[in-house]
Design a protein around this motif. Structure first.
Motif, PDB file in Angstrom:
ATOM      1  N   GLY A  54     -67.994 -37.739 -66.084  1.00 17.47           N
ATOM      2  CA  GLY A  54     -69.130 -38.425 -66.683  1.00 17.47           C
ATOM      3  C   GLY A  54     -70.441 -37.717 -66.442  1.00 17.47           C
ATOM      4  N   THR A  55     -71.513 -38.426 -66.776  1.00 16.99           N
ATOM      5  CA  THR A  55     -72.870 -37.906 -66.610  1.00 16.99           C
ATOM      6  C   THR A  55     -73.741 -38.977 -65.977  1.00 16.99           C
ATOM      7  OG1 THR A  55     -73.497 -38.651 -68.833  1.00 16.99           O
ATOM      8  CG2 THR A  55     -72.681 -36.389 -68.607  1.00 16.99           C
ATOM      9  N   MET A  56     -74.860 -38.545 -65.396  1.00 14.06           N
ATOM     10  CA  MET A  56     -75.790 -39.478 -64.771  1.00 14.06           C
ATOM     11  C   MET A  56     -77.211 -38.977 -64.961  1.00 14.06           C
ATOM     12  SD  MET A  56     -75.853 -40.902 -60.818  1.00 14.06           S
ATOM     13  CE  MET A  56     -75.899 -39.245 -60.071  1.00 14.06           C
ATOM     14  N   GLU A  57     -78.112 -39.891 -65.307  1.00 16.87           N
ATOM     15  CA  GLU A  57     -79.538 -39.608 -65.391  1.00 16.87           C
ATOM     16  C   GLU A  57     -80.235 -40.317 -64.239  1.00 16.87           C
ATOM     17  OE1 GLU A  57     -81.269 -37.687 -67.404  1.00 16.87           O
ATOM     18  OE2 GLU A  57     -79.565 -37.060 -68.645  1.00 16.87           O
ATOM     19  N   VAL A  58     -81.030 -39.566 -63.491  1.00 14.29           N
ATOM     20  CA  VAL A  58     -81.729 -40.108 -62.331  1.00 14.29           C
ATOM     21  C   VAL A  58     -83.233 -40.017 -62.578  1.00 14.29           C
ATOM     22  CG1 VAL A  58     -82.105 -39.910 -59.847  1.00 14.29           C
ATOM     23  CG2 VAL A  58     -79.849 -39.378 -60.819  1.00 14.29           C
ATOM     24  N   GLU A  59     -83.926 -41.130 -62.440  1.00 12.30           N
ATOM     25  CA  GLU A  59     -85.368 -41.181 -62.662  1.00 12.30           C
ATOM     26  C   GLU A  59     -86.066 -41.646 -61.390  1.00 12.30           C
ATOM     27  OE1 GLU A  59     -88.628 -43.498 -65.506  1.00 12.30           O
ATOM     28  OE2 GLU A  59     -86.530 -43.318 -66.152  1.00 12.30           O
ATOM     29  N   ARG A  60     -87.094 -40.895 -60.997  1.00  9.00           N
ATOM     30  CA  ARG A  60     -87.785 -41.207 -59.750  1.00  9.00           C
ATOM     31  C   ARG A  60     -88.797 -42.315 -59.949  1.00  9.00           C
ATOM     32  NH1 ARG A  60     -90.194 -36.616 -55.643  1.00  9.00           N
ATOM     33  NH2 ARG A  60     -90.441 -37.973 -53.825  1.00  9.00           N
ATOM     34  N   GLY A  61     -88.876 -43.218 -58.953  1.00  6.03           N
ATOM     35  CA  GLY A  61     -89.862 -44.288 -58.962  1.00  6.03           C
ATOM     36  C   GLY A  61     -90.792 -44.136 -57.778  1.00  6.03           C
ATOM     37  N   ALA A  62     -90.834 -45.159 -56.907  1.00  2.00           N
ATOM     38  CA  ALA A  62     -91.611 -45.072 -55.680  1.00  2.00           C
ATOM     39  C   ALA A  62     -90.981 -44.025 -54.756  1.00  2.00           C
ATOM     40  CB  ALA A  62     -91.674 -46.434 -55.002  1.00  2.00           C
ATOM     41  N   LYS A  63     -91.637 -43.736 -53.641  1.00  2.00           N
ATOM     42  CA  LYS A  63     -91.140 -42.712 -52.718  1.00  2.00           C
ATOM     43  C   LYS A  63     -89.706 -43.019 -52.306  1.00  2.00           C
ATOM     44  CE  LYS A  63     -91.893 -40.688 -48.150  1.00  2.00           C
ATOM     45  NZ  LYS A  63     -91.414 -39.360 -48.581  1.00  2.00           N
ATOM     46  N   ASP A  64     -88.840 -42.037 -52.506  1.00  6.42           N
ATOM     47  CA  ASP A  64     -87.431 -42.126 -52.145  1.00  6.42           C
ATOM     48  C   ASP A  64     -86.699 -43.254 -52.859  1.00  6.42           C
ATOM     49  OD1 ASP A  64     -87.841 -39.979 -50.494  1.00  6.42           O
ATOM     50  OD2 ASP A  64     -88.039 -41.172 -48.672  1.00  6.42           O
ATOM     51  N   ALA A  65     -87.234 -43.735 -53.960  1.00  7.62           N
ATOM     52  CA  ALA A  65     -86.568 -44.769 -54.759  1.00  7.62           C
ATOM     53  C   ALA A  65     -86.326 -44.227 -56.161  1.00  7.62           C
ATOM     54  CB  ALA A  65     -87.413 -46.042 -54.815  1.00  7.62           C
ATOM     55  N   TYR A  66     -85.148 -44.522 -56.713  1.00  2.00           N
ATOM     56  CA  TYR A  66     -84.764 -44.010 -58.021  1.00  2.00           C
ATOM     57  C   TYR A  66     -84.067 -45.104 -58.824  1.00  2.00           C
ATOM     58  CZ  TYR A  66     -85.413 -39.417 -55.816  1.00  2.00           C
ATOM     59  OH  TYR A  66     -85.926 -38.334 -55.171  1.00  2.00           O
ATOM     60  N   THR A  67     -84.066 -44.923 -60.141  1.00  2.00           N
ATOM     61  CA  THR A  67     -83.202 -45.701 -61.019  1.00  2.00           C
ATOM     62  C   THR A  67     -82.202 -44.737 -61.648  1.00  2.00           C
ATOM     63  OG1 THR A  67     -84.732 -45.453 -62.891  1.00  2.00           O
ATOM     64  CG2 THR A  67     -84.960 -47.425 -61.517  1.00  2.00           C
ATOM     65  N   THR A  68     -81.011 -45.238 -61.935  1.00  2.00           N
ATOM     66  CA  THR A  68     -79.952 -44.386 -62.471  1.00  2.00           C
ATOM     67  C   THR A  68     -79.306 -45.026 -63.693  1.00  2.00           C
ATOM     68  OG1 THR A  68     -78.262 -45.376 -61.044  1.00  2.00           O
ATOM     69  CG2 THR A  68     -79.416 -43.444 -60.195  1.00  2.00           C
ATOM     70  N   ARG A  69     -78.808 -44.170 -64.551  1.00  2.00           N
ATOM     71  CA  ARG A  69     -77.953 -44.572 -65.666  1.00  2.00           C
ATOM     72  C   ARG A  69     -76.785 -43.597 -65.684  1.00  2.00           C
ATOM     73  NH1 ARG A  69     -82.824 -44.062 -67.813  1.00  2.00           N
ATOM     74  NH2 ARG A  69     -82.179 -42.257 -69.079  1.00  2.00           N
ATOM     75  N   TRP A  70     -75.576 -44.122 -65.587  1.00  2.00           N
ATOM     76  CA  TRP A  70     -74.428 -43.234 -65.589  1.00  2.00           C
ATOM     77  C   TRP A  70     -73.308 -43.800 -66.449  1.00  2.00           C
ATOM     78  CZ3 TRP A  70     -70.311 -44.784 -61.904  1.00  2.00           C
ATOM     79  CH2 TRP A  70     -70.691 -45.806 -61.024  1.00  2.00           C
ATOM     80  N   ALA A  71     -72.506 -42.883 -66.989  1.00  2.00           N
ATOM     81  CA  ALA A  71     -71.397 -43.236 -67.866  1.00  2.00           C
ATOM     82  C   ALA A  71     -70.190 -42.404 -67.465  1.00  2.00           C
ATOM     83  CB  ALA A  71     -71.761 -42.976 -69.327  1.00  2.00           C
ATOM     84  N   ILE A  72     -69.015 -43.035 -67.449  1.00  2.00           N
ATOM     85  CA  ILE A  72     -67.796 -42.339 -67.055  1.00  2.00           C
ATOM     86  C   ILE A  72     -66.703 -42.575 -68.088  1.00  2.00           C
ATOM     87  CG2 ILE A  72     -68.309 -42.407 -64.593  1.00  2.00           C
ATOM     88  CD1 ILE A  72     -66.434 -44.768 -64.304  1.00  2.00           C
ATOM     89  N   ARG A  73     -65.752 -41.626 -68.113  1.00  2.00           N
ATOM     90  CA  ARG A  73     -64.586 -41.744 -68.989  1.00  2.00           C
ATOM     91  C   ARG A  73     -63.345 -41.405 -68.175  1.00  2.00           C
ATOM     92  NH1 ARG A  73     -61.844 -37.915 -72.026  1.00  2.00           N
ATOM     93  NH2 ARG A  73     -63.501 -36.366 -71.642  1.00  2.00           N
ATOM     94  N   TYR A  74     -62.406 -42.373 -68.151  1.00  2.00           N
ATOM     95  CA  TYR A  74     -61.153 -42.143 -67.438  1.00  2.00           C
ATOM     96  C   TYR A  74     -60.252 -41.257 -68.293  1.00  2.00           C
ATOM     97  CZ  TYR A  74     -62.629 -45.797 -64.223  1.00  2.00           C
ATOM     98  OH  TYR A  74     -63.325 -46.517 -63.304  1.00  2.00           O
ATOM     99  N   LEU A  75     -59.767 -40.179 -67.689  1.00  2.00           N
ATOM    100  CA  LEU A  75     -59.009 -39.190 -68.442  1.00  2.00           C
ATOM    101  C   LEU A  75     -57.592 -39.648 -68.756  1.00  2.00           C
ATOM    102  CD1 LEU A  75     -60.197 -36.001 -66.536  1.00  2.00           C
ATOM    103  CD2 LEU A  75     -61.006 -36.857 -68.732  1.00  2.00           C
ATOM    104  N   ARG A  76     -57.078 -40.580 -68.005  1.00  2.00           N
ATOM    105  CA  ARG A  76     -55.698 -41.006 -68.205  1.00  2.00           C
ATOM    106  C   ARG A  76     -55.524 -41.825 -69.479  1.00  2.00           C
ATOM    107  NH1 ARG A  76     -53.028 -43.153 -62.871  1.00  2.00           N
ATOM    108  NH2 ARG A  76     -53.282 -40.923 -62.406  1.00  2.00           N
ATOM    109  N   ASN A  77     -56.500 -42.689 -69.781  1.00  2.00           N
ATOM    110  CA  ASN A  77     -56.356 -43.555 -70.958  1.00  2.00           C
ATOM    111  C   ASN A  77     -57.574 -43.556 -71.878  1.00  2.00           C
ATOM    112  OD1 ASN A  77     -58.225 -45.012 -69.514  1.00  2.00           O
ATOM    113  ND2 ASN A  77     -56.889 -46.757 -69.098  1.00  2.00           N
ATOM    114  N   GLY A  78     -58.608 -42.771 -71.556  1.00  2.00           N
ATOM    115  CA  GLY A  78     -59.783 -42.694 -72.400  1.00  2.00           C
ATOM    116  C   GLY A  78     -60.753 -43.843 -72.256  1.00  2.00           C
TER     117      GLY A  78
END
Length: 535
Positions: A230-254
């Motif tokens: 998968g992929t992940m987007e990381v966005e910085r907020g306050a000091k040492d704080a982040y928001t994330t968006r990630w998506a995954i795909r299982y290879l066995r069944n899609g």
């Protein structure tokens, strides 16, 4: 399956509530509230101000974020400390950053922080096993640092709060008090002392970490579902704080899933996150590399931490890296579509002499490259070196899998009942090649990863058979997930006993038309009402 559990607040919650709630509270902390001032006002009634921002007891030890949060939890439970979630976060953040553990000091014990179930690790020696390991895992002492005098104070704390410690630990088999008060403080200080070269070299990085914002490529394995990418987007907020968006795909069944969440970074590398993955809330415990370009760890369900997946991620704009090869093993004399997943992967593919590559495709963002790979019947079995530009990986070549193992080989599941749901046990079947020496279970063996398998359980021994444990203890699902039954008493069992059981677990797969099978051991036992961040 998602197991829902009720929890007690603070320390005794089944999830590390304090730290994983930090990202949500971080912006509420008043900028003028210096951490030392907050510690003085919150903790100074009992802990003497020693000047220069130091306080008795507090300033003479180092701990992980979980360790510091557990300390505050004890102050709440034992001494009635009143503290808001925001102030609790601020104190833990400050202490973990300034009195934490370096990456090298936690590396051997990540399994505990990541809540990896059914991990068995021996203590440093028999004495530590008897004196600490009868109540705790080895990780409990190993994930903190103290000098001998502070370890001795911890012994006194045990006896002050738990006067029957010696008896509860069944330690009348030795000179318990003499060992506890004289030998163990020195032994623990020699292994887990306050001062260390690792911390001295990491200290500045702990408060000046790398910026983690940007695009990431990731891969991992979730037992029961297999490998994913998968992929992940990381966005910085306050000091040492982040928001994330990630998506995954299982290879066995899609199957695909998306997630978004909040992250707090501690000690310059300790990633603690909470995300909403599909319909489930998951916690994330990762260790970020020193250069901030990769991370490894595990995510798990907030209400059932035995369920989750491993994860490795690298920056999408970093050096070319292969994270996963699919499939993990190919047969001699065949043509197979092989895909390399990772970051910075271009068109160039090389599989070594005697292997033909055709029909190469690659993702514009460099996250994968695929090709038809043809091996000859003479291609030797073993590890085949793969190069994708400057990235290297290994692809196994084998006509047959030499052996398989059930992971974990030994597991504990717990009965459910009342307000306490069951603790399930997840198994996976892993295939292996013997390696160049042709012998099983040696260092050169090649792990080819998890295999799609069918699962069954049986009575482990004659006693289990007589007690009909397979009938009463629970049920094995098709994906290797064992779900225990409700607790007793059960009038259908002898003596109206509970539904505990002693079971053997069998996983069976097929490779090249031949069955591959392995066994494991499962104990189904009674409920557990208290779960700590570090056991």
């Amino acid at each position: 399956m998602v197991v829902k559990r009720s929890t007690r607040a603070g320390l005794l919650a089944s999830a590390f509530v304090g730290t994983w709630a930090f990202a949500a509270h971080a912006a509420d902390v008043p900028a003028f509230y210096e951490a030392t001032t907050l510690i003085r006002e919150t903790c100074g009634t009992c802990h003497t101000d020693e000047g220069d921002g130091k306080f008795s007891r507090i300033s003479h030890m180092r701990k992980t974020p979980e360790g510091w949060d557990m300390t505050i939890g004890r102050m709440i439970d034992w001494h009635g400390l009143k503290i808001s979630p925001t102030h609790r976060e601020r104190i833990v953040k400050h202490l973990a950053d300034t009195q934490g553990l370096a990456p090298a000091e936690t590396a051997a014990y990540r399994w505990s922080l990541e809540r990896r179930p059914n991990v068995v690790r021996p203590a440093a020696d028999e004495t530590e096993q008897a004196m600490c390991g009868r109540c705790h895992t080895l990780a409990r002492p190993a994930l903190q640092r103290r000098d001998a005098d502070q370890w001795l104070k911890l012994v006194h704390t045990h006896l002050g709060e738990f006067p029957t410690t010696e008896y509860q630990a069944q330690s009348r088999d030795r000179r318990w008090w003499e060992i506890a008060s004289q030998e163990m403080p020195q032994a623990l200080a020699s292994r887990y002392g306050l001062q260390s070269d690792a911390w001295d070299s990491w200290r500045d990085k702990a408060i000046n970490p790398a910026d983690l914002s940007g695009a990431w490529s990731l891969s991992g394995t979730r037992p029961g579902k297999g490998p994913y990418v998968g992929t992940m987007e990381v966005e910085r907020g306050a000091k040492d704080a982040y928001t994330t968006r990630w998506a995954i795909r299982y290879l066995r069944n899609g199957e695909t899933a998306e997630a978004s969440g909040d992250v707090r970074l501690f000690t310059g590398y300790e990633w603690r996150g909470t995300s909403r993955l599909g319909e489930s809330t998951v916690r994330e415990v990762y260790a970020v590399s020193e250069d901030g370009r990769s991370l490894t760890g595990r995510w798990f369900h907030a209400e059932a931490d035995e369920l989750g997946g491993s994860m490795t991620a690298v920056r999408a704009d970093g050096p070319a890296t292969v994270l996963h090869v699919e499939p993990a093993v190919i047969k001699p004399g065949t043509t197979t579509r092989v895909t390399l997943h990772g970051a910075g992967l271009g068109k160039g593919l090389a599989f070594g002499p005697g292997v033909n590559v055709a029909n190469v495709e690659h993702a514009p963002d460099g996250s994968w490259v695929a090709a038809d790979v043809t091996t000859s019947v003479d291609t030797p079995a073993g590890a085949l070196a793969v190069k994708a530009g400057k990235a290297e990986a290994v692809l196994a070549v084998a006509a047959d899998i030499d052996r398989a193992t059930v992971e974990p080989p030994f597991a504990i599941a717990r009965l459910g009942g009342g307000s306490t749901p069951p603790v399930v046990a997840q198994f996976e079947l892993v295939g292996w090649l013997n390696g160049p020496d042709g012998k099983p279970e040696t260092d050169d063996d090649i792990r080819v990863g998890s295999l799609p398998a069918t699962w069954s359980v049986d009575n482990f021994d004659d006693v289990a058979k007589e007690m009909k444990d397979t009938h009463f203890a629970g049920r094995m699902q098709h994906n290797g997930l064992f779900v225990p039954a409700a607790t007793g008493p059960n009038p259908q069992r002898p003596f109206s006993g509970n539904n505990a059981g002693n079971l053997s677990v069998t996983g069976t797969a097929e490779f090249n038309g031949k069955p591959v099978e392995a066994q494991g051991h499962l104990i189904v036992t009674v409920q557990k009402w208290i779960k700590r961040a570090i056991e």
